[in-house]
Design a protein around this motif. Structure first.
Motif, mmCIF file in Angstrom:
data_model
loop_
_atom_site.group_PDB
_atom_site.id
_atom_site.type_symbol
_atom_site.label_atom_id
_atom_site.label_comp_id
_atom_site.label_asym_id
_atom_site.label_seq_id
_atom_site.Cartn_x
_atom_site.Cartn_y
_atom_site.Cartn_z
ATOM 1 N N LEU A 206 27.665 -23.753 -111.802
ATOM 2 C CA LEU A 206 28.707 -23.461 -111.031
ATOM 3 C C LEU A 206 28.264 -22.456 -109.941
ATOM 4 O O LEU A 206 28.374 -22.616 -108.641
ATOM 5 C CB LEU A 206 30.032 -22.934 -111.692
ATOM 6 N N TYR A 207 27.319 -21.502 -110.668
ATOM 7 C CA TYR A 207 26.934 -20.596 -109.486
ATOM 8 C C TYR A 207 25.918 -21.240 -108.539
ATOM 9 O O TYR A 207 25.882 -20.764 -107.580
ATOM 10 C CB TYR A 207 26.247 -19.562 -110.435
ATOM 11 N N ASP A 208 25.198 -22.236 -108.825
ATOM 12 C CA ASP A 208 23.979 -22.556 -108.201
ATOM 13 C C ASP A 208 24.670 -23.366 -106.997
ATOM 14 O O ASP A 208 24.344 -23.314 -105.835
ATOM 15 C CB ASP A 208 23.053 -23.560 -108.752
ATOM 16 N N VAL A 209 25.896 -24.118 -107.166
ATOM 17 C CA VAL A 209 26.467 -24.828 -106.297
ATOM 18 C C VAL A 209 27.557 -24.066 -105.182
ATOM 19 O O VAL A 209 27.653 -24.468 -104.345
ATOM 20 C CB VAL A 209 27.254 -25.811 -106.958
ATOM 21 N N THR A 210 27.901 -22.859 -105.853
ATOM 22 C CA THR A 210 29.038 -22.176 -105.096
ATOM 23 C C THR A 210 28.594 -20.810 -104.615
ATOM 24 O O THR A 210 29.313 -20.292 -103.630
ATOM 25 C CB THR A 210 30.442 -21.768 -105.885
ATOM 26 N N SER A 211 27.538 -20.421 -104.968
ATOM 27 C CA SER A 211 27.242 -18.837 -104.515
ATOM 28 C C SER A 211 27.068 -18.508 -103.356
ATOM 29 O O SER A 211 27.352 -17.634 -102.627
ATOM 30 C CB SER A 211 26.141 -18.289 -105.300
ATOM 31 N N SER A 212 26.205 -19.509 -102.695
ATOM 32 C CA SER A 212 26.120 -19.197 -101.152
ATOM 33 C C SER A 212 27.342 -19.410 -100.164
ATOM 34 O O SER A 212 27.589 -18.610 -99.389
ATOM 35 C CB SER A 212 24.832 -20.212 -100.593
ATOM 36 N N LYS A 213 28.201 -19.952 -100.571
ATOM 37 C CA LYS A 213 29.567 -20.267 -99.805
ATOM 38 C C LYS A 213 30.384 -19.079 -100.179
ATOM 39 O O LYS A 213 31.074 -18.487 -99.182
ATOM 40 C CB LYS A 213 30.180 -21.646 -100.332
ATOM 41 N N LEU A 214 30.310 -18.559 -101.512
ATOM 42 C CA LEU A 214 31.441 -17.411 -101.809
ATOM 43 C C LEU A 214 30.545 -16.259 -101.231
ATOM 44 O O LEU A 214 31.379 -15.337 -100.771
ATOM 45 C CB LEU A 214 31.392 -17.371 -103.411
ATOM 46 N N HIS A 215 29.370 -15.922 -101.289
ATOM 47 C CA HIS A 215 28.766 -14.846 -100.482
ATOM 48 C C HIS A 215 29.146 -14.797 -98.976
ATOM 49 O O HIS A 215 29.368 -13.645 -98.464
ATOM 50 C CB HIS A 215 27.005 -14.849 -100.616
ATOM 51 N N ALA A 216 29.065 -16.119 -98.345
ATOM 52 C CA ALA A 216 29.459 -16.024 -96.867
ATOM 53 C C ALA A 216 30.993 -15.463 -96.720
ATOM 54 O O ALA A 216 31.330 -14.851 -95.705
ATOM 55 C CB ALA A 216 29.322 -17.587 -96.576
ATOM 56 N N VAL A 217 31.734 -16.031 -97.645
ATOM 57 C CA VAL A 217 33.156 -15.405 -97.502
ATOM 58 C C VAL A 217 33.336 -13.953 -97.768
ATOM 59 O O VAL A 217 33.843 -13.103 -96.971
ATOM 60 C CB VAL A 217 34.057 -16.322 -98.848
ATOM 61 N N CYS A 218 32.507 -13.423 -98.682
ATOM 62 C CA CYS A 218 32.560 -11.904 -99.262
ATOM 63 C C CYS A 218 31.942 -11.422 -97.927
ATOM 64 O O CYS A 218 32.415 -10.222 -97.280
ATOM 65 C CB CYS A 218 31.719 -11.587 -100.130
ATOM 66 N N LEU A 219 30.729 -11.948 -97.225
ATOM 67 C CA LEU A 219 30.014 -11.053 -96.159
ATOM 68 C C LEU A 219 31.014 -11.185 -94.694
ATOM 69 O O LEU A 219 31.096 -9.960 -94.123
ATOM 70 C CB LEU A 219 28.745 -11.803 -95.980
ATOM 71 N N SER A 220 31.634 -12.172 -94.657
ATOM 72 C CA SER A 220 32.529 -12.404 -93.329
ATOM 73 C C SER A 220 33.519 -11.349 -93.438
ATOM 74 O O SER A 220 34.091 -10.888 -92.534
ATOM 75 C CB SER A 220 33.215 -13.861 -93.124
ATOM 76 N N VAL A 221 34.132 -10.977 -94.593
ATOM 77 C CA VAL A 221 35.468 -10.072 -94.615
ATOM 78 C C VAL A 221 34.804 -8.511 -94.706
ATOM 79 O O VAL A 221 35.030 -7.775 -93.953
ATOM 80 C CB VAL A 221 35.933 -10.240 -96.139
ATOM 81 N N LEU A 222 33.608 -8.146 -95.474
ATOM 82 C CA LEU A 222 33.124 -7.073 -95.532
ATOM 83 C C LEU A 222 31.998 -6.652 -94.657
ATOM 84 O O LEU A 222 32.020 -5.276 -94.229
ATOM 85 C CB LEU A 222 32.573 -6.920 -96.919
#
Length: 167
Positions: free
Chosen positions: A10-26
């Motif tokens: 799950l981490y391998d498949v989703t981490s880049s997308k979720l990191h982008a979401v966090c980075l776009s907010v912060l």
């Protein structure tokens, strides 16, 4: 269900997308990485609460990441002004330390001593060009000498100064 290999996948498949979401907010990479870690801890702890209800698991993960990032952003903005001052005190100063100040003062005295040992005209020329920022052309005009003569004169003065400083 506590399946680590499934969680790794799950981490391998989703981490880049979720990191982008966090980075776009912060808008801050280290803070986004910390938030992403919080997101996966929350996912690990609450995976059993996931209810399909027509939404994809990715939508659920993005919602968690976005909400966690917004919470962190709000916490950052609501920090008391005193905390910012406390943080500023912990940042290293760019001012030279006492040892550097003492060494510079000693070097300056040595340079002044060596310049005072030179002929007045040579010392004034070195000070004008190398300490005050005058150009060779300015010095040549001021002294009424050809520029190549002034260059040779300064070169000999610098060699003399180098010998004096190295003693």
């Amino acid at each position: 269900m506590g399946d680590r290999s499934a969680f790794d996948a799950l981490y391998d498949v989703t981490s880049s997308k979720l990191h982008a979401v966090c980075l776009s907010v912060l808008k801050d990479r280290p803070e986004a990485e910390e938030t992403l870690q919080d997101v996966y801890i929350k996912v690990w702890q609450n995976a059993s609460r996931y209810a399909s209800n027509g939404l994809s698991p990715m939508t659920w993960l993005i919602t968690i990441a976005r909400n966690r990032a917004i919470d962190r952003l709000r916490a950052r903005r609501s920090r008391p002004a005193g905390m910012a001052a406390d943080l500023a005190e912990t940042v290293a100063s760019t001012e030279p330390g006492p040892e550097s100040v003492a060494i510079r003062a000693q070097e300056r005295r040595m340079l002044d001593d060596c310049l005072s040992a030179m002929a007045d005209q040579q010392a004034q020329a070195v000070r004008a060009v190398y300490l005050e920022g005058a150009t060779y052309a300015d010095l040549a005009e001021r002294e009424g000498k050809p520029i190549n003569t002034v260059r040779s004169w300064l070169r000999r003065s610098l060699l003399s100064l180098k010998d004096c400083v190295s003693q």
